[in-house]
Design a protein around this motif. Structure first.
Motif, PDB file in Angstrom:
ATOM      1  N   PRO A 170      -2.486   9.794  53.831  1.00 39.19           N
ATOM      2  CA  PRO A 170      -0.494  10.196  52.863  1.00 39.19           C
ATOM      3  C   PRO A 170      -0.996  10.905  52.620  1.00 39.19           C
ATOM      4  O   PRO A 170       0.394  11.226  52.250  1.00 39.19           O
ATOM      5  CB  PRO A 170      -2.075   9.436  51.228  1.00 39.19           C
ATOM      6  CG  PRO A 170      -2.827   9.325  52.007  1.00 39.19           C
ATOM      7  CD  PRO A 170      -3.608   9.052  53.275  1.00 39.19           C
ATOM      8  N   ARG A 171      -1.184  12.283  52.940  1.00 43.21           N
ATOM      9  CA  ARG A 171      -0.259  13.191  52.664  1.00 43.21           C
ATOM     10  C   ARG A 171       0.339  13.635  53.853  1.00 43.21           C
ATOM     11  O   ARG A 171       1.723  14.635  53.920  1.00 43.21           O
ATOM     12  CB  ARG A 171      -2.253  14.427  52.407  1.00 43.21           C
ATOM     13  CG  ARG A 171      -1.828  16.319  52.593  1.00 43.21           C
ATOM     14  CD  ARG A 171      -2.064  17.055  52.113  1.00 43.21           C
ATOM     15  NE  ARG A 171      -3.872  16.638  53.464  1.00 43.21           N
ATOM     16  CZ  ARG A 171      -4.652  16.710  53.090  1.00 43.21           C
ATOM     17  NH1 ARG A 171      -5.519  15.665  52.826  1.00 43.21           N
ATOM     18  NH2 ARG A 171      -5.392  16.390  54.827  1.00 43.21           N
ATOM     19  N   GLU A 174       3.505  11.923  53.580  1.00 45.80           N
ATOM     20  CA  GLU A 174       4.117  12.393  52.558  1.00 45.80           C
ATOM     21  C   GLU A 174       4.652  13.678  53.334  1.00 45.80           C
ATOM     22  O   GLU A 174       6.226  13.812  52.979  1.00 45.80           O
ATOM     23  CB  GLU A 174       3.333  12.784  51.359  1.00 45.80           C
ATOM     24  CG  GLU A 174       3.847  13.649  50.464  1.00 45.80           C
ATOM     25  CD  GLU A 174       3.310  13.975  49.197  1.00 45.80           C
ATOM     26  OE1 GLU A 174       3.755  14.418  48.478  1.00 45.80           O
ATOM     27  OE2 GLU A 174       2.131  13.859  48.634  1.00 45.80           O
ATOM     28  N   LYS A 175       4.299  14.852  53.939  1.00 41.69           N
ATOM     29  CA  LYS A 175       5.064  15.016  54.994  1.00 41.69           C
ATOM     30  C   LYS A 175       6.042  14.872  54.813  1.00 41.69           C
ATOM     31  O   LYS A 175       6.827  15.428  55.051  1.00 41.69           O
ATOM     32  CB  LYS A 175       4.034  16.077  55.453  1.00 41.69           C
ATOM     33  CG  LYS A 175       2.636  16.886  54.687  1.00 41.69           C
ATOM     34  CD  LYS A 175       1.759  17.685  55.944  1.00 41.69           C
ATOM     35  CE  LYS A 175       1.256  18.698  54.609  1.00 41.69           C
ATOM     36  NZ  LYS A 175       0.463  19.373  55.473  1.00 41.69           N
ATOM     37  N   LYS A 178       9.179  13.516  53.394  1.00 42.15           N
ATOM     38  CA  LYS A 178       9.595  14.663  52.862  1.00 42.15           C
ATOM     39  C   LYS A 178      10.110  15.291  53.993  1.00 42.15           C
ATOM     40  O   LYS A 178      11.720  15.456  53.902  1.00 42.15           O
ATOM     41  CB  LYS A 178       8.575  15.180  52.350  1.00 42.15           C
ATOM     42  CG  LYS A 178       9.762  16.561  51.460  1.00 42.15           C
ATOM     43  CD  LYS A 178       8.686  16.929  50.763  1.00 42.15           C
ATOM     44  CE  LYS A 178       7.788  16.610  50.096  1.00 42.15           C
ATOM     45  NZ  LYS A 178       6.900  17.733  49.185  1.00 42.15           N
TER      46      LYS A 178
END
Length: 369
Positions: A170-171, A174-175, A178
């Motif tokens: 997820p991290r 997300e990066k 983004k």
């Protein structure tokens, strides 16, 4: 009484105008002119009644309701598919970016393990989907290379690596998302690229609303363009009709003017040709006089006069001889046919005498030689 009837007539005209306007507004896709509705009032009433049961696209109310429900269901299914598809594409892009970074720089082992686990998991899930494309079908699917989904699932990474991937994914996702959103924001407004990350995140939260607003504006402009196109077609048709009337009127004016001016033009041409012929005749006479002046001098004219006098005298003498001969002939004709026989015999004898004289002359000349 007349005032009441006149007011009734005016009100009926107003209702008819409003009815025609309502019909034209209810059926914008139909190529109907206001003149058609004016010439066919019953057809206008039929369209007005029909407009209460159908919409502008021609669909009935129940069919429109069912169509809206089907479109909503389709949109929800499309959103779910787009969500999963965008997630799958995002994971594939992350794997591609990792492969590119791995060839250009050193990647930490844990991150390398994460992307390898992710890649293997995606490949296994894709193979399982190919082996079992639909869970709702009851038909037996042909096996590929004799494999089944359970055999392919054995190729999944270890449970430990999968759990680490699920914790870090997820991290990392997300990066990546983004970064893509910032790229979309920079594409939408290039001047925002040099701003801070906080300001970018703030503007990014309003990007969907801005895009939705731009989409609605584009649809509104598209609808306005379509209406303007229909209006332009109607105005073009009216313009062409008026233009044809003007052309016909202009042709009639040109024909009348041409017929009226043709008589004057013919008269002027006739006067011109008459004057030109008179000028040519005068020129011919002048040339003849000049030729006579150059040909007949004073000496030649006096000589011609003498010749003429001599010829006239000879002509008078001939006329006198002719008259005397004619008198003799008249006196001979009195003697009748017997004298005519004697005259012919006399002519024959004269001819024989002349022939013998000529022969005697020739014979004498031959003897002398």
């Amino acid at each position: 009484m007349s005032a009441v009837s006149e007011s009734t007539h005016i009100s009926s005209l107003g209702k008819a105008d409003s009815l025609r306007q309502r019909v034209l507004a209810s059926f914008p896709l139909c190529d109907i002119a206001e003149e058609d509705l004016t010439q066919n009032p019953q057809f206008c009433t039929l369209l007005a009644t029909l407009s209460q049961h159908v919409d502008q696209t021609g669909l009935t109310v129940p069919l429109k309701t069912e169509l809206d429900k089907a479109e909503q269901k389709l949109h929800s299914q499309r959103r779910l598919w787009l969500r999963s598809e965008s997630l799958h594409k995002g994971l594939q892009e992350m794997i591609q970016d990792h492969c590119i970074r791995k060839h250009h720089a050193t990647v930490p082992p844990d991150q390398n393990m994460l992307y390898e686990t992710m890649e293997k998991s995606l490949l296994v899930s894709q193979c399982i989907r190919q082996l079992d494309p639909s869970s709702t079908t009851n038909q037996d699917q042909p096996s590929i290379l004799g494999l089944n989904p359970q055999q392919v699932m054995e190729l999944l990474p270890s449970e430990k690596n999968v759990q680490r991937m699920k914790q870090s994914l997820p991290r990392e996702l997300e990066k990546h998302l983004k970064k893509k959103c910032w790229g979309l924001l920079s594409y939408y407004q290039p001047e925002w690229e040099s701003e801070s990350d906080g300001l970018k995140n703030t503007k990014l939260s309003h990007l969907s609303a801005l895009l939705d607003k731009e989409k609605k504006r584009a649809e509104s402009l598209k609808e306005t363009c379509r209406e303007n196109t229909v209006l332009l077609q109607r105005q073009t048709q009216l313009y062409l009709c008026e233009l044809m009337k003007c052309i016909q009127l202009l042709q009639s004016f040109i024909l009348d003017h041409r017929l009226r001016m043709q008589t004057d033009l013919d008269r002027k041409k006739l006067d011109y040709f008459e004057g030109k012929c008179e000028l040519v005749l005068q020129k011919i006479k002048t040339e003849m006089v000049e030729i006579q002046l150059e040909t007949y001098t004073a000496d030649s004219i006096s000589a011609h006069r003498k010749i003429r006098e001599k010829l006239d005298s000879e002509l008078k003498a001939c006329w006198g001889e002719k008259q005397s001969v004619e008198l003799k002939l008249a006196s001979f004709e009195i003697l009748g046919k017997e004298f005519e026989v004697l005259a012919e015999e006399y002519c024959r004898l004269r001819q024989e005498i002349e022939m013998k004289n000529w022969a005697l002359k020739e014979f004498t000349q031959y003897n002398d030689k």
